[in-house]
Scaffold this motif. Structure first.
Motif, PDB file in Angstrom:
ATOM      1  N   THR A  84       0.838  -1.201   0.000  1.00  0.00           N
ATOM      2  CA  THR A  84       0.000   0.000   0.000  1.00  0.00           C
ATOM      3  C   THR A  84       0.867   1.242   0.000  1.00  0.00           C
ATOM      4  O   THR A  84       2.052   1.192   0.360  1.00  0.00           O
ATOM      5  CB  THR A  84      -0.908   0.009   1.249  1.00  0.00           C
ATOM      6  OG1 THR A  84      -1.723   1.188   1.254  1.00  0.00           O
ATOM      7  CG2 THR A  84      -0.081  -0.017   2.524  1.00  0.00           C
ATOM      8  N   ALA A  88      -2.580   5.875   1.606  1.00  0.00           N
ATOM      9  CA  ALA A  88      -3.734   4.969   1.627  1.00  0.00           C
ATOM     10  C   ALA A  88      -3.822   4.231   2.955  1.00  0.00           C
ATOM     11  O   ALA A  88      -4.910   4.060   3.518  1.00  0.00           O
ATOM     12  CB  ALA A  88      -3.649   3.981   0.466  1.00  0.00           C
ATOM     13  N   TRP A  89      -2.667   3.778   3.462  1.00  0.00           N
ATOM     14  CA  TRP A  89      -2.663   3.092   4.753  1.00  0.00           C
ATOM     15  C   TRP A  89      -3.167   4.029   5.847  1.00  0.00           C
ATOM     16  O   TRP A  89      -3.984   3.649   6.690  1.00  0.00           O
ATOM     17  CB  TRP A  89      -1.246   2.621   5.092  1.00  0.00           C
ATOM     18  CG  TRP A  89      -1.192   1.661   6.248  1.00  0.00           C
ATOM     19  CD1 TRP A  89      -1.230   0.299   6.198  1.00  0.00           C
ATOM     20  CD2 TRP A  89      -1.094   2.012   7.636  1.00  0.00           C
ATOM     21  NE1 TRP A  89      -1.149  -0.225   7.462  1.00  0.00           N
ATOM     22  CE2 TRP A  89      -1.073   0.805   8.376  1.00  0.00           C
ATOM     23  CE3 TRP A  89      -1.023   3.217   8.332  1.00  0.00           C
ATOM     24  CZ2 TRP A  89      -0.984   0.771   9.759  1.00  0.00           C
ATOM     25  CZ3 TRP A  89      -0.945   3.184   9.719  1.00  0.00           C
ATOM     26  CH2 TRP A  89      -0.916   1.977  10.424  1.00  0.00           C
ATOM     27  N   TRP A  91      -5.111   6.722   5.544  1.00  0.00           N
ATOM     28  CA  TRP A  91      -6.513   7.089   5.397  1.00  0.00           C
ATOM     29  C   TRP A  91      -7.441   5.971   5.869  1.00  0.00           C
ATOM     30  O   TRP A  91      -8.488   6.228   6.458  1.00  0.00           O
ATOM     31  CB  TRP A  91      -6.819   7.471   3.955  1.00  0.00           C
ATOM     32  CG  TRP A  91      -8.242   7.899   3.715  1.00  0.00           C
ATOM     33  CD1 TRP A  91      -9.114   7.393   2.801  1.00  0.00           C
ATOM     34  CD2 TRP A  91      -8.958   8.946   4.392  1.00  0.00           C
ATOM     35  NE1 TRP A  91     -10.317   8.044   2.869  1.00  0.00           N
ATOM     36  CE2 TRP A  91     -10.249   9.010   3.843  1.00  0.00           C
ATOM     37  CE3 TRP A  91      -8.618   9.829   5.418  1.00  0.00           C
ATOM     38  CZ2 TRP A  91     -11.199   9.907   4.275  1.00  0.00           C
ATOM     39  CZ3 TRP A  91      -9.578  10.735   5.867  1.00  0.00           C
ATOM     40  CH2 TRP A  91     -10.848  10.771   5.298  1.00  0.00           C
ATOM     41  N   ARG A  92      -7.041   4.725   5.628  1.00  0.00           N
ATOM     42  CA  ARG A  92      -7.837   3.608   6.149  1.00  0.00           C
ATOM     43  C   ARG A  92      -7.871   3.660   7.672  1.00  0.00           C
ATOM     44  O   ARG A  92      -8.919   3.417   8.285  1.00  0.00           O
ATOM     45  CB  ARG A  92      -7.259   2.272   5.688  1.00  0.00           C
ATOM     46  CG  ARG A  92      -7.578   1.922   4.253  1.00  0.00           C
ATOM     47  CD  ARG A  92      -7.383   0.444   3.965  1.00  0.00           C
ATOM     48  NE  ARG A  92      -6.026  -0.002   4.246  1.00  0.00           N
ATOM     49  CZ  ARG A  92      -5.047   0.042   3.368  1.00  0.00           C
ATOM     50  NH1 ARG A  92      -5.275   0.531   2.146  1.00  0.00           N
ATOM     51  NH2 ARG A  92      -3.838  -0.388   3.689  1.00  0.00           N
ATOM     52  N   ARG A  93      -6.745   3.977   8.275  1.00  0.00           N
ATOM     53  CA  ARG A  93      -6.710   4.083   9.730  1.00  0.00           C
ATOM     54  C   ARG A  93      -7.613   5.215  10.212  1.00  0.00           C
ATOM     55  O   ARG A  93      -8.341   5.066  11.208  1.00  0.00           O
ATOM     56  CB  ARG A  93      -5.265   4.307  10.199  1.00  0.00           C
ATOM     57  CG  ARG A  93      -5.082   4.626  11.674  1.00  0.00           C
ATOM     58  CD  ARG A  93      -5.772   3.596  12.571  1.00  0.00           C
ATOM     59  NE  ARG A  93      -5.354   2.264  12.257  1.00  0.00           N
ATOM     60  CZ  ARG A  93      -4.302   1.674  12.801  1.00  0.00           C
ATOM     61  NH1 ARG A  93      -3.583   2.317  13.683  1.00  0.00           N
ATOM     62  NH2 ARG A  93      -4.009   0.432  12.485  1.00  0.00           N
ATOM     63  N   ARG A  95     -10.310   6.447   8.738  1.00  0.00           N
ATOM     64  CA  ARG A  95     -11.717   6.046   8.588  1.00  0.00           C
ATOM     65  C   ARG A  95     -12.124   4.990   9.606  1.00  0.00           C
ATOM     66  O   ARG A  95     -13.274   4.971  10.067  1.00  0.00           O
ATOM     67  CB  ARG A  95     -11.961   5.525   7.177  1.00  0.00           C
ATOM     68  CG  ARG A  95     -11.941   6.621   6.111  1.00  0.00           C
ATOM     69  CD  ARG A  95     -12.283   6.063   4.758  1.00  0.00           C
ATOM     70  NE  ARG A  95     -11.337   5.017   4.362  1.00  0.00           N
ATOM     71  CZ  ARG A  95     -11.434   4.314   3.247  1.00  0.00           C
ATOM     72  NH1 ARG A  95     -12.428   4.525   2.418  1.00  0.00           N
ATOM     73  NH2 ARG A  95     -10.523   3.402   2.968  1.00  0.00           N
ATOM     74  N   ASP A  96     -11.188   4.110   9.966  1.00  0.00           N
ATOM     75  CA  ASP A  96     -11.510   3.059  10.932  1.00  0.00           C
ATOM     76  C   ASP A  96     -11.685   3.601  12.346  1.00  0.00           C
ATOM     77  O   ASP A  96     -12.392   2.996  13.166  1.00  0.00           O
ATOM     78  CB  ASP A  96     -10.400   1.993  10.944  1.00  0.00           C
ATOM     79  CG  ASP A  96     -10.381   1.156   9.671  1.00  0.00           C
ATOM     80  OD1 ASP A  96     -11.385   1.194   8.932  1.00  0.00           O
ATOM     81  OD2 ASP A  96      -9.358   0.492   9.418  1.00  0.00           O
ATOM     82  N   GLN A 240      -4.178  12.492   6.453  1.00  0.00           N
ATOM     83  CA  GLN A 240      -4.213  11.053   6.230  1.00  0.00           C
ATOM     84  C   GLN A 240      -3.077  10.384   6.989  1.00  0.00           C
ATOM     85  O   GLN A 240      -3.229   9.288   7.535  1.00  0.00           O
ATOM     86  CB  GLN A 240      -4.082  10.742   4.732  1.00  0.00           C
ATOM     87  CG  GLN A 240      -5.254  11.204   3.900  1.00  0.00           C
ATOM     88  CD  GLN A 240      -5.024  10.955   2.423  1.00  0.00           C
ATOM     89  OE1 GLN A 240      -5.568  10.019   1.840  1.00  0.00           O
ATOM     90  NE2 GLN A 240      -4.206  11.781   1.805  1.00  0.00           N
TER      91      GLN A 240
END
Length: 710
Positions: A84, A88-89, A91-93, A95-96, A240
């Motif tokens: 990744t 991106a890594w 932003w996933r964190r 959102r989670d 992010q």
């Protein structure tokens, strides 16, 4: 892994631990990363290890994923390897961990974010409030940029909240060769009037008065703004990584485990990370107690303008508080021996680097052709580049990939125009929206006015044209009130030609950019407009605009809204336009053709993938700056303007800056697989241009022959 060379095998089969892998251009880095994971998985004594590979571009991510999915020898690590980008890594964190996370990306939303969402914060900060009230058009976005800049510089609004920790972090940044980046931020805040111009922000002594002023005038606002944005789940692109870092640090301090555990973490292009990237990576590694492999090439650290520093890859032990074993990939599989040898001779002049013994994987292969052509000017250089491209295609039954590389964006504009006029499709792997900028459209409008100045025109048209021209003479347009007053004066005058309109402008005595005492401003504008109208060729017109119309000159504040003002291409276009003589219509038509072709080319950013339009990127001709060429390879590379002042850039005055410029030239030179052509265009006045010192450091004579192979 039988196809690995000795240096690749040494890395892939190294004992478990923290590793710095120095991977010069063309050394097979992608293959090695995955084979290293495969070896660690095969030799693990316990449960199957999990791997995280962090890249900095989607293109690199996709390349690794494709290799992982197609190479059968890697099948046993496919379901235990995550690949990744760091963004991106992060932003996933975000959102989670955040309900209703809102990512702000559009310029108008950034403006609204500061003006409205952050209003309760800046209302209590007189210096920031004063800047916003004074200039609501530019200040809000600049202030948001400053907020993000502090994040990218590694400031933490929780850990660096008091003045002492704030000063300590600034000292660290200067020690990491990032003081210039901080100074640039201070200068911008001073221009915005957030910081007082009466305070010396670059003292030579240890006086911390300027730091106290920065802390009180902006940094305390920054802390509150960060808290407010985080509470409201409103984030910028920089968040992010920043919010992910805060979350990782919080869990690390609380000894909290994570759902996704990794045993081994790999960070690609480590030479290009900034302090925030470093903080996030260190937190991920520390929380999982994983080994970390830092992969990159200190000789290709060319993104310092984005806040990166080669200091981290040069001294990783210092920044991770642990010992790293260093492995170096020695074989270049891309370039012929002379490209490899000469490039190593060049980069050896840098003092801040790790010495390497890089060699061509096949030293007996055909040598690359190396040529330097002196041209009479930009127009001649463009013609030569076209000739070279056509020759390469005619000599091969399959398309030959050719890259025309420049140091600055403005250098490329004439080449875009010319190749479009010749109906030759090209790929512009660059955010080259200069031709679409508002200022460039206004430039074309001025040239269109010039085409109709010779004869009699409707009075209404003459009045409108003179108002447009007059508004570009000074840095900013004439105010609406002054414009209305001037228009009334022109309408009442006897005007039948442009000369009449200019004479009427000179006699105007109303307010114009101020009191206009004795009509001095009116006459100054009239002189500039008359010079433009009297110009007899496209070249003369462009030079007049460049010299006498401040509204089209470099202006970094206006560049916030229009990229044209970062580096206006007027001078380059003027030289190129010599071929047109007084044919303004054909010149403008060719520019329209270039705009039409560029309209179908998607801009690339650091997270872009080259797979977005495969047909586009398979085009044989590519036009880009050297900064955008990193990671790519071409059969032939044409380097533009290989003279002092371009390579290195004229603004590079310190040793560190000139070493950074040398790295950019090194990256450009090593993109070639078969041929390198350097174009040295003559200066104005038929003076010979001074050859770039980097060309001399390569060991090339003025005719392009390498003395090492003579």
């Amino acid at each position: 892994m039988t196809n690995l060379d000795a240096s690749q095998r040494a890395f892939c089969e190294a004992p478990v631990g923290n590793i710095r892998l120095l991977a010069p251009a063309g050394c097979g880095k992608t293959l090695c990363l995955l084979y290293r994971c495969a070896h660690l998985a095969s030799s693990a004594d316990t449960a199957r290890p999990r791997f995280l590979i962090v890249t900095f571009t989607r293109a690199a991510t996709e390349e690794l994923k494709t290799r992982l999915s197609t190479d059968d020898t890697l099948s046993h690590i496919r379901d235990t390897t995550e690949i990744t980008t760091l963004n991106a890594w992060g932003w996933r964190r975000v959102r989670d961990t955040t309900i209703g996370a809102n990512l702000i990306t559009k310029q108008q939303d950034k403006q609204s974010l500061v003006l409205n969402h952050l209003q309760p914060i800046w209302e209590d900060c007189p210096s920031v409030k004063g800047a916003i009230v004074k200039n609501k058009r530019f200040a809000p976005r600049k202030i948001l940029d400053a907020i993000d800049s502090l994040k990218s510089l590694g400031f933490d609004h929780l850990r660096h909240a008091d003045f002492d920790s704030f000063c300590l972090h600034i000292a660290r940044l200067r020690d990491q060769q990032l003081g210039w980046r901080l100074d640039g931020l201070l200068d911008e805040l001073t221009r915005l009037a957030v910081l007082s111009p009466d305070v010396d922000h670059h003292p030579t002594s240890e006086d911390h008065t300027h730091l106290e002023h920065l802390y009180e005038a902006f940094y305390t606002f920054w802390i509150k703004a960060c808290e407010h944005l985080q509470r409201s789940a409103t984030f910028t692109l920089e968040d992010q990584k920043y919010i992910a870092y805060l979350d990782e640090q919080h869990k690390l301090n609380g000894n909290l485990s994570g759902a996704a555990s990794f045993d081994h973490i790999f960070v690609d292009e480590f030479q290009d990370i900034n302090p925030l990237d470093l903080n996030l990576i260190r937190s991920i590694v520390a929380r999982r107690k994983a080994t970390v492999t830092l992969v990159g090439d200190d000789d290709q650290a060319i993104y310092e303008w984005r806040g990166a520093t080669p200091e981290y890859i040069l001294n990783p032990d210092r920044y991770f508080d642990t010992k790293f074993e260093t492995y170096i990939l020695h074989n270049n599989y891309r370039s012929p021996a002379n490209i490899v040898d000469l490039s190593q001779r060049l980069i050896a002049h840098n003092t801040r680097r790790v010495p390497k013994n890089v060699q061509a994987a096949d030293p007996g292969s055909n040598m690359a052709d190396l040529n330097i052509y002196r041209t009479k000017g930009i127009a001649d250089a463009v013609t030569k580049a076209h000739e070279l491209f056509v020759q390469t295609q005619e000599m091969s039954s399959t398309p030959i990939r050719v890259a025309i590389l420049s140091r600055t964006r403005s250098q490329l504009i004439p080449y875009q125009v010319y190749f479009a006029s010749q109906d030759i499709s090209f790929c512009a792997a660059e955010d080259l929206q200069v031709l679409f900028s508002k200022a460039f459209k206004e430039l074309l409008e001025l040239l269109a006015i010039k085409t109709r100045t010779g004869g009699r025109q409707l009075k209404r048209q003459l009045v409108d044209d003179i108002l447009i021209l007059a508004s570009k003479v000074k840095r900013y347009p004439v105010s609406r009130q002054d414009s209305r007053s001037l228009k009334r004066h022109l309408v009442q005058a006897e005007i039948e030609s442009m000369d009449d309109a200019i004479e009427a402008l000179a006699t105007y005595r109303g307010t114009l950019k101020g009191p206009n005492k004795e009509g001095r401003m009116s006459q100054e504008m009239a002189i500039a407009v008359q010079a433009f109208v009297d110009s007899r060729s496209v070249t003369d017109s462009l030079l007049t605009l460049s010299e006498s119309f401040s509204g089209l000159q470099t202006d970094f504040r206006k560049a916030e809204d229009d990229i044209f003002f970062t580096d206006p291409p007027l001078y380059q276009l003027a030289e190129y336009a010599e071929r047109y003589g007084s044919d303004y219509i054909q010149f403008m038509q060719d520019i329209e053709n270039a705009r039409e072709q560029l309209a179908h080319i998607p801009p690339l950013d650091e997270d872009s993938s080259l797979e977005g339009d495969a047909a586009l990127f398979r085009r044989p001709l590519h036009l880009m700056t050297a900064l955008r060429a990193k990671g790519q390879e071409f059969d032939m590379v044409v380097l533009l303007g290989v003279k002092d002042g371009i390579w290195p850039h004229k603004n590079a005055t310190t040793l560190e800056q000139r070493e950074a410029e040398r790295r950019v030239f090194y990256v450009a030179f090593t993109r070639a697989k078969k041929r390198v052509v350097m174009l040295l265009d003559r200066e104005v006045g038929d003076q010979e241009s001074a050859l770039s010192p980097y060309v001399e450091e390569l060991g090339l004579s003025p005719d392009g022959s390498p003395d090492v192979y003579s």
